[in-house]
Design a protein around this motif. Structure first.
Motif, PDB file in Angstrom:
ATOM      1  N   UNK A 149       2.733  -7.252   9.102  1.00 15.81           N
ATOM      2  CA  UNK A 149       2.778  -5.993   8.363  1.00 15.81           C
ATOM      3  C   UNK A 149       4.001  -5.199   8.800  1.00 15.81           C
ATOM      4  N   UNK A 150       4.500  -4.368   7.861  1.00 13.97           N
ATOM      5  CA  UNK A 150       5.623  -3.477   8.170  1.00 13.97           C
ATOM      6  C   UNK A 150       5.536  -2.252   7.264  1.00 13.97           C
ATOM      7  N   UNK A 151       6.154  -1.169   7.713  1.00 14.32           N
ATOM      8  CA  UNK A 151       6.234   0.050   6.909  1.00 14.32           C
ATOM      9  C   UNK A 151       7.701   0.347   6.662  1.00 14.32           C
ATOM     10  N   UNK A 152       8.063   0.543   5.395  1.00  9.68           N
ATOM     11  CA  UNK A 152       9.434   0.913   5.030  1.00  9.68           C
ATOM     12  C   UNK A 152       9.393   1.650   3.697  1.00  9.68           C
ATOM     13  N   UNK A 153      10.161   2.711   3.609  1.00 12.06           N
ATOM     14  CA  UNK A 153      10.307   3.468   2.359  1.00 12.06           C
ATOM     15  C   UNK A 153       8.967   3.903   1.756  1.00 12.06           C
ATOM     16  N   UNK A 154       8.021   4.308   2.607  1.00 13.29           N
ATOM     17  CA  UNK A 154       6.741   4.804   2.115  1.00 13.29           C
ATOM     18  C   UNK A 154       5.788   3.732   1.635  1.00 13.29           C
ATOM     19  N   UNK A 155       6.044   2.476   1.982  1.00 16.45           N
ATOM     20  CA  UNK A 155       5.187   1.369   1.570  1.00 16.45           C
ATOM     21  C   UNK A 155       4.768   0.579   2.809  1.00 16.45           C
ATOM     22  N   UNK A 156       3.461   0.408   2.983  1.00 15.93           N
ATOM     23  CA  UNK A 156       2.935  -0.504   3.996  1.00 15.93           C
ATOM     24  C   UNK A 156       2.820  -1.857   3.313  1.00 15.93           C
ATOM     25  N   UNK A 157       3.580  -2.841   3.814  1.00 18.68           N
ATOM     26  CA  UNK A 157       3.579  -4.183   3.231  1.00 18.68           C
ATOM     27  C   UNK A 157       2.887  -5.136   4.187  1.00 18.68           C
ATOM     28  N   UNK A 158       1.850  -5.808   3.704  1.00 21.34           N
ATOM     29  CA  UNK A 158       1.113  -6.785   4.502  1.00 21.34           C
ATOM     30  C   UNK A 158       1.354  -8.150   3.879  1.00 21.34           C
ATOM     31  N   UNK A 159       1.895  -9.067   4.684  1.00 21.23           N
ATOM     32  CA  UNK A 159       2.197 -10.419   4.213  1.00 21.23           C
ATOM     33  C   UNK A 159       1.116 -11.364   4.717  1.00 21.23           C
ATOM     34  N   UNK A 160       0.524 -12.111   3.791  1.00 21.65           N
ATOM     35  CA  UNK A 160      -0.581 -13.020   4.088  1.00 21.65           C
ATOM     36  C   UNK A 160      -0.156 -14.441   3.727  1.00 21.65           C
ATOM     37  N   UNK A 161       0.375 -15.179   4.703  1.00 18.83           N
ATOM     38  CA  UNK A 161       0.844 -16.540   4.405  1.00 18.83           C
ATOM     39  C   UNK A 161      -0.308 -17.462   3.991  1.00 18.83           C
TER      40      UNK A 161
ATOM     41  N   UNK B 252       0.856  -1.177   0.000  1.00 17.34           N
ATOM     42  CA  UNK B 252       0.000   0.000   0.000  1.00 17.34           C
ATOM     43  C   UNK B 252       0.896   1.232   0.000  1.00 17.34           C
ATOM     44  N   UNK B 253       0.739   2.099  -0.981  1.00 23.66           N
ATOM     45  CA  UNK B 253       1.548   3.318  -1.071  1.00 23.66           C
ATOM     46  C   UNK B 253       1.140   4.265   0.053  1.00 23.66           C
ATOM     47  N   UNK B 254       2.102   4.590   0.902  1.00 24.06           N
ATOM     48  CA  UNK B 254       1.860   5.491   2.032  1.00 24.06           C
ATOM     49  C   UNK B 254       3.071   6.396   2.209  1.00 24.06           C
ATOM     50  N   UNK B 255       3.375   7.243   1.225  1.00 25.94           N
ATOM     51  CA  UNK B 255       4.582   8.060   1.293  1.00 25.94           C
ATOM     52  C   UNK B 255       4.621   8.944   2.533  1.00 25.94           C
ATOM     53  N   UNK B 256       5.745   8.906   3.211  1.00 26.60           N
ATOM     54  CA  UNK B 256       5.957   9.766   4.372  1.00 26.60           C
ATOM     55  C   UNK B 256       5.224   9.348   5.626  1.00 26.60           C
ATOM     56  N   UNK B 257       4.490   8.240   5.596  1.00 27.65           N
ATOM     57  CA  UNK B 257       3.705   7.844   6.758  1.00 27.65           C
ATOM     58  C   UNK B 257       4.572   7.035   7.716  1.00 27.65           C
ATOM     59  N   UNK B 258       4.339   7.224   8.998  1.00 25.05           N
ATOM     60  CA  UNK B 258       5.064   6.472  10.027  1.00 25.05           C
ATOM     61  C   UNK B 258       4.234   5.266  10.429  1.00 25.05           C
ATOM     62  N   UNK B 259       4.915   4.229  10.919  1.00 23.62           N
ATOM     63  CA  UNK B 259       4.206   2.991  11.252  1.00 23.62           C
ATOM     64  C   UNK B 259       3.170   3.189  12.343  1.00 23.62           C
ATOM     65  N   UNK B 260       3.395   4.141  13.244  1.00 23.38           N
ATOM     66  CA  UNK B 260       2.420   4.349  14.320  1.00 23.38           C
ATOM     67  C   UNK B 260       1.109   4.949  13.824  1.00 23.38           C
TER      68      UNK B 260
END
Length: 142
Positions: A115-127, A49-57
């Motif tokens: 889930x994690x946030x890095x480099x403006x991307x929220x990545x959700x992993x669904x095993x 999910x594109x989330x530029x500049x967003x913090x994980x909190x």
């Protein structure tokens, strides 16, 4: 003699005409949904999910009562005192709240979603659930 740029009254008008032309169309302020990529491999699905500049909190990822994935990104912009020496001629950076529910495929292991946030991307992993190995055998007939 040093020549400095002079701000004439025509500058904002020319700037607006350029920015609002067909070459650079203006986005509507109602556009709030971020871009979402979904990938799949043998072991998992991955949502980006594109989330530029967003913090994980400021991001929330959860499952609702129906088992749907809920993603929420909140606008928690800090209001800083602007520099008095500069002013904006045009300001289009805008961050709004976003919340979306996604139906999950049946093969997702819901208690292992991460889930994690890095480099403006929220990545959700669904095993995915591991597929049972196909067993073939002869059955003796009695």
């Amino acid at each position: 003699m040093i020549m400095l740029p002079v701000m004439n009254s025509w500058f904002p008008t020319v700037f607006d005409e350029f920015m609002n032309s067909d070459f650079m169309p203006r986005t509507k302020s109602t556009t709030t949904a971020p871009a979402v990529n979904v990938k799949e491999d043998e072991k998992e699905y991955t949502m980006e999910v594109a989330a530029p500049g967003i913090k994980k909190e400021y991001c929330r990822v959860s499952l609702n009562e129906e088992g749907n994935l809920c993603i929420a990104i909140e606008n928690k912009m800090e209001h800083k005192e602007e520099d008095k020496k500069q002013h904006y001629l045009r300001r289009e950076f805008s961050y709004t709240n976003y919340q979306q529910n996604y139906s999950l495929p049946e093969d997702v292991v819901k208690d292992k979603i991460s889930a994690r946030v890095a480099d403006g991307i929220l990545t959700v992993t669904l095993p995915k659930q591991e597929k049972e190995a196909k067993v073939s055998k002869s059955i003796e007939i009695s």
